[in-house]
Design an enzyme around this catalytic site. Structure first.
Site, short mmCIF file in Angstrom:
data_model
loop_
_atom_site.label_atom_id
_atom_site.label_comp_id
_atom_site.label_asym_id
_atom_site.label_seq_id
_atom_site.Cartn_x
_atom_site.Cartn_y
_atom_site.Cartn_z
N PRO A 2 18.52 41.10 42.78
CG PRO A 2 16.60 40.32 41.70
CD PRO A 2 17.34 41.57 42.07
CD GLU A 3 25.10 40.35 42.29
OE1 GLU A 3 25.92 39.42 42.22
OE2 GLU A 3 25.44 41.51 42.54
NE ARG A 114 11.55 51.75 41.81
CZ ARG A 114 12.85 51.89 42.05
NH1 ARG A 114 13.40 51.25 43.07
NH2 ARG A 114 13.60 52.65 41.29
#
Ligand SMILES: [Zn+2]
Length: 267
Positions: A2-3, A114
């Site tokens: 995600p940017e 994660r």
């Protein structure tokens, strides 16, 4: 990964569902995501508190609480932020890291398979210090070509590296740095102090255009963050340039990250 555009999309979906709602109880399944706060203090602060404003800063979701604290969540690669209308099923709660049951029974969840993401809890002075370390937001109206040039002034590093430096400008990651430099027709390895004013203006326009298109496409096509965006160079090393047909080149010499560019269009 995600940017800025993906986090912007997450935040826009979250804001109307969370703002004004109070937390009845909170649960934290894992503590390794926490930064600057202990589990007991996090839960104590959140419980009974209300979400006042949900916004974005750089690539982080910022949840301002009625107490003035900010819950800052950086979802990174595997995280998502979701509000459920009813209690979670076993499957839904599987990777839930932070779970907040709201007073109306809905459930806000930060899930992270994660746990590469981070959760910060900052008080007002902590937030002021945090946000002061990050550069201006490229999508703010006040972010003019002049501001951009000023933020990048005085550095001899490669322009790609400079625009990804979060202290100079917020939220430009590897994907959009590659795309913006291609759109502006600028060599990613060019020394920043060698850019002309005209090149700064072109790069400024390209950064805005790339980010705005990505936000728009993410906003229309996804619920949980995967954007659909026409990438012209990123991930296309060895393929033909969409503009001139020359083979795109990938290098890792600028900042160890993959930089793909057209040796003809970005000279
Ligand atoms: Zn080309």
């Amino acid at each position: 990964m995600p940017e800025l555009p993906e986090v912007e999309t997450i935040v826009r979906q979250l804001a109307p569902r969370l703002e004004g709602h109070r937390v009845r109880r909170a649960r934290l399944a894992k503590t390794d995501v926490l930064r600057r706060v202990s589990k007991p203090r996090l839960l104590k602060t959140i419980t009974g508190n209300a979400f006042e404003e949900v916004s974005r800063r750089a690539k982080h979701a910022v949840l301002r609480l009625a107490s003035g604290h900010r819950l800052v969540i950086q979802p990174r690669m595997t995280g998502s932020l979701v509000v459920y209308d009813r209690p979670l099923t076993k499957e839904q709660s599987r990777y839930a890291v932070l779970t907040c049951v709201l007073e109306d029974g809905r459930v806000f969840v930060y899930r992270d398979v994660r746990r590469l993401g981070t959760v910060w809890l900052l008080d007002e002075p902590g937030w002021a210090a945090y946000t002061a370390r990050i550069g201006p937001e490229p999508l703010d109206e006040t972010f003019t070509p002049f501001v951009f040039a000023e933020r990048l002034s005085g550095t001899r590093t490669a322009v790609k590296k400079a625009i990804m430096d979060q202290r100079r400008v917020a939220g430009i990651g590897n994907i959009y740095a590659n795309e913006a430099l291609f759109e502006a027709g600028i060599d990613p390895s060019k020394r920043t102090d060698k850019l002309s004013l005209e090149e700064f203006a072109r790069l400024h326009a390209a950064v805005l255009s790339v980010l705005e298109r990505a936000v728009a496409s993410a906003g229309t096509t996804v619920r949980e963050g995967r954007f659909q965006f026409e990438l012209k160079v990123y991930g296309r090393g060895g393929e033909r340039c969409v503009r001139c047909g020359k083979k795109l080149v990938t290098t890792h010499t600028i900042d160890l990250r993959a930089t793909t560019f057209c040796p003809r269009c970005q000279r």
